[in-house]
Design an enzyme around this catalytic site. Sequence first.
Site: not given
Length: 382
Positions: A232, A324, A356
Amino acid sequence: MSVASFFSSLPARPFGYKDGRGRTGMVSTTDIGRRMVKPPVLACRPIESNTYHGSVFLTKSSRSPSPSLSPTPTALDDEIVLDLKPFLIIYKSGRIERFLGTTVIPACPEVATKDVVIDPATGVSVRLYLPNVVDLPSKKLPVLVYFHGGGFVIENTGSPNYHNYLTLLAAKAGVLIVSINYRLAPEYPLPASYDDCMAGFNWVVSHSAGPALEPWLAQHGDFSQILLSGDSAGGNVTHYVAMRADAGVIEGVAIVHPYFLGSEPVGNEINDPANIEFHDKLWRLAAPDTEGLDDPLINPVAPGAPILAGLKCKRAVVFVAGNDFLVERGRMYYEALVKSGWGGEAELVQHEGVGHVFHLSDYSGDISVAMMTKLIAFLKGE
């Protein structure tokens, strides 16, 4: 009132604690005994959080903040300036309340981990993970520098998800991991996080030529095998550091579900305007001086962004998840890297039916196991 103007109007007040995360700052520790790694979920108990869990006050002062908890709520605490749940809420009083990424698991000898402050001025620290080397005390291990995620506003090296995952990865891959505990926005707006991660990377590299600062790195680190990874926001940082490192230092980078955005919706972003609005607010909170969603820091394939051929590593793998929100951004990054003329080896790995950073909360599922197996093979150069 804009977020930027709100920040600039705040009076100088102390933060919650030294590192701006609403908890005590990390401290240097001495070398600890190395033992066999236990199952990560049983490694350590979380530190109990206080009532105003993660709450701090903003300040314009550049000095290190002094320890203090948020005071008893006042009328100003009822007025919300910015609501970014489930991450955080900012109140008119300046108090920040975080809901995720504030729990801390302490480093402990049972999993061969320890925390080391690398910059007393900022409080920036690293958490090291050393796999069991009792039988081969002179063995040199690849060094993985890891950057945690959290949108630049939450999480830390001691959070359960990251501590447990990296403990498992170190044990299975046989790598020495250095996880960077960088400062968070909005108390420390970008580029503070980038600066801290760059400093952490340079600190690791300094062990290859200078005096032995950290015994674990000096005794067990193979500095011909330095790798970077992050998920991320940490995937974003991985790209940032790899673009700015000296050539020939980094063997490979593993960019996981990278936090990249853009002004023009792509893929599943087109049908999710609410999510776009949320991430636009989140990015502007983290980077109040940003040019917007086409700032090269958040959109590395935007017009005018540094060409990806400048990535300073030999190998790269980009992981994306089919469910995601950011999946298309990861694909675009991979495609741009391949087309840039970069001379390394690149691979895109996509897992369907998952979202995610799914791998941080599910270690035993088939897809999580397959993902870790792939990551370990990459780290070993297989």
